[in-house]
Design a protein around this motif. Structure first.
Motif, PDB file in Angstrom:
ATOM      1  N   GLU A   1       0.835  -1.210   0.000  1.00  0.00           N
ATOM      2  CA  GLU A   1       0.000   0.000   0.000  1.00  0.00           C
ATOM      3  C   GLU A   1       0.867   1.256   0.000  1.00  0.00           C
ATOM      4  OE1 GLU A   1      -2.637  -0.409   3.364  1.00  0.00           O
ATOM      5  OE2 GLU A   1      -4.075  -1.582   2.205  1.00  0.00           O
ATOM      6  N   ALA A   2       1.904   1.252   0.834  1.00  0.00           N
ATOM      7  CA  ALA A   2       2.794   2.408   0.919  1.00  0.00           C
ATOM      8  C   ALA A   2       3.494   2.659  -0.417  1.00  0.00           C
ATOM      9  CB  ALA A   2       3.818   2.198   2.024  1.00  0.00           C
ATOM     10  N   TYR A   3       3.915   1.605  -1.078  1.00  0.00           N
ATOM     11  CA  TYR A   3       4.585   1.725  -2.383  1.00  0.00           C
ATOM     12  C   TYR A   3       3.651   2.313  -3.427  1.00  0.00           C
ATOM     13  CZ  TYR A   3       6.862   0.388  -6.749  1.00  0.00           C
ATOM     14  OH  TYR A   3       7.425   0.424  -7.998  1.00  0.00           O
ATOM     15  N   LEU A   4       2.401   1.910  -3.395  1.00  0.00           N
ATOM     16  CA  LEU A   4       1.442   2.324  -4.420  1.00  0.00           C
ATOM     17  C   LEU A   4       0.922   3.751  -4.230  1.00  0.00           C
ATOM     18  CD1 LEU A   4      -0.533  -1.020  -4.753  1.00  0.00           C
ATOM     19  CD2 LEU A   4       1.040  -0.022  -6.437  1.00  0.00           C
ATOM     20  N   LYS A   5       1.192   4.346  -3.078  1.00  0.00           N
ATOM     21  CA  LYS A   5       0.725   5.743  -2.824  1.00  0.00           C
ATOM     22  C   LYS A   5       1.577   6.748  -3.506  1.00  0.00           C
ATOM     23  CE  LYS A   5      -1.718   4.888   1.397  1.00  0.00           C
ATOM     24  NZ  LYS A   5      -1.890   5.178   2.772  1.00  0.00           N
TER      25      LYS A   5
END
Length: 106
Positions: A102-106
């Protein structure tokens, strides 16, 4: 190396999923663990593959990371249904990987 935290989370998740799948095979009621085993194997494969591609600086990985996020969520939900310690550990690793994705995709 770029994306070190995500790569570590992916590799940790793959390791826990492989261990969980193997440990499930040793349980008394293996038939109850079939979905867990299948989900563990799928999660381990996609996480390991994505980690390898990220480590090689392959740039077009967003769809793979999204797929990892989804399978990690499914795997965590499956493992959370079982009381075995290997399932609990796997669920925790999957949740951590889900958060890293999730953090990567933000």
């Amino acid at each position: 190396m770029k994306n070190t935290k995500l790569i570590e989370a992916l590799n940790n998740c793959a390791m826990h999923c492989n261990y969980c799948a193997d440990a499930c095979l040793d349980e008394d009621h293996v038939k109850m663990m079939v979905n867990c085993i299948k989900t563990d194997i799928a999660c381990a494969e996609i996480c390991a593959t994505t980690a390898k591609l990220l480590a090689g600086n392959y740039e077009d990985v967003k769809s793979l990371v999204q797929a990892c996020l989804e399978i990690c969520k499914k795997c965590a939900e499956e493992c959370e249904q079982h009381d075995h310690q290997h399932c609990k550990d796997c669920a925790a690793a999957c949740r951590a990987c889900e958060a890293a994705c999730e953090a990567y995709l933000k």
